[in-house]
Enzyme design. Structure first.
Site, PDB file in Angstrom:
ATOM      1  N   ASP A  27       0.856  -1.178   0.000  1.00  0.00           N
ATOM      2  CA  ASP A  27       0.000   0.000   0.000  1.00  0.00           C
ATOM      3  C   ASP A  27       0.896   1.232   0.000  1.00  0.00           C
ATOM      4  O   ASP A  27       1.937   1.254   0.654  1.00  0.00           O
ATOM      5  CB  ASP A  27      -0.894  -0.014   1.236  1.00  0.00           C
ATOM      6  CG  ASP A  27      -1.850   1.151   1.270  1.00  0.00           C
ATOM      7  OD1 ASP A  27      -2.340   1.562   0.204  1.00  0.00           O
ATOM      8  OD2 ASP A  27      -2.115   1.653   2.366  1.00  0.00           O
TER       9      ASP A  27
ATOM     10  N   ASP B 161      -0.039   4.933   0.489  1.00  0.00           N
ATOM     11  CA  ASP B 161      -0.282   5.907   1.556  1.00  0.00           C
ATOM     12  C   ASP B 161      -0.569   5.202   2.868  1.00  0.00           C
ATOM     13  O   ASP B 161      -1.471   4.390   2.962  1.00  0.00           O
ATOM     14  CB  ASP B 161      -1.446   6.819   1.176  1.00  0.00           C
ATOM     15  CG  ASP B 161      -1.091   7.695  -0.001  1.00  0.00           C
ATOM     16  OD1 ASP B 161      -0.189   8.534   0.154  1.00  0.00           O
ATOM     17  OD2 ASP B 161      -1.703   7.538  -1.081  1.00  0.00           O
TER      18      ASP B 161
END
Length: 147
Positions: free
Chosen positions: A11, A13
């Site tokens: 991922d 952010d």
């Protein structure tokens, strides 16, 4: 230890980068881009990014490194060969949803709407108490739109 059958889905952010007040504040560091290249090679290519960002934003942040990525929450994907798969419905984001969310944001200081063109992100990090009212507003918008 990395094994030949391992794969990484990272991922962007909140994992590769700390969450910031506004997504445009994130800029990639060349050291991270180099690390991702090394990881990709070590995994035989089995590395991909997962993000709510646009593909163009990912390419900006990672200095054009053509990693496989699931962008816009999976609506746009780039595979290991660089081919882009786009699942955005024809006509894109309905204007009535964009207008409805914009109206809600105007009424709720602490929230802001990130318009990504083919997707919208409603942010309320500035006031976490808006989570439930935001969910209810969105459900009402979708119900009214027949979605």
């Amino acid at each position: 230890m990395l094994t030949p059958d391992a794969a990484l889905f990272l991922d962007v952010d909140g994992t590769l980068f700390e969450l910031v007040s506004h997504p445009r504040e994130v800029t990639g560091e060349s050291g991270l881009t180099l690390l991702l290249q090394r990881l990709q090679r070590a995994l035989g290519g089995a590395l991909a990014l997962v993000t709510g960002r646009t593909l163009e934003d990912i390419d900006r942040i990672f200095h054009g490194l053509p990693l496989p990525v699931a962008a816009l929450h999976g609506a746009v994907r780039r595979d290991h060969s660089g081919r882009v798969h786009n699942r955005i419905p024809p006509g894109g984001m309905p204007q009535r949803l964009r207008e409805g969310l914009s109206q809600w944001v105007e009424q709720n200081p602490g929230a802001w709407l990130e318009d990504k063109g083919d997707a919208l992100a409603l942010h309320y990090r500035g006031d976490p108490s808006l989570a439930e009212p935001a969910r209810e507003w969105i459900e009402d918008l979708l119900r009214d739109a027949g979605e």
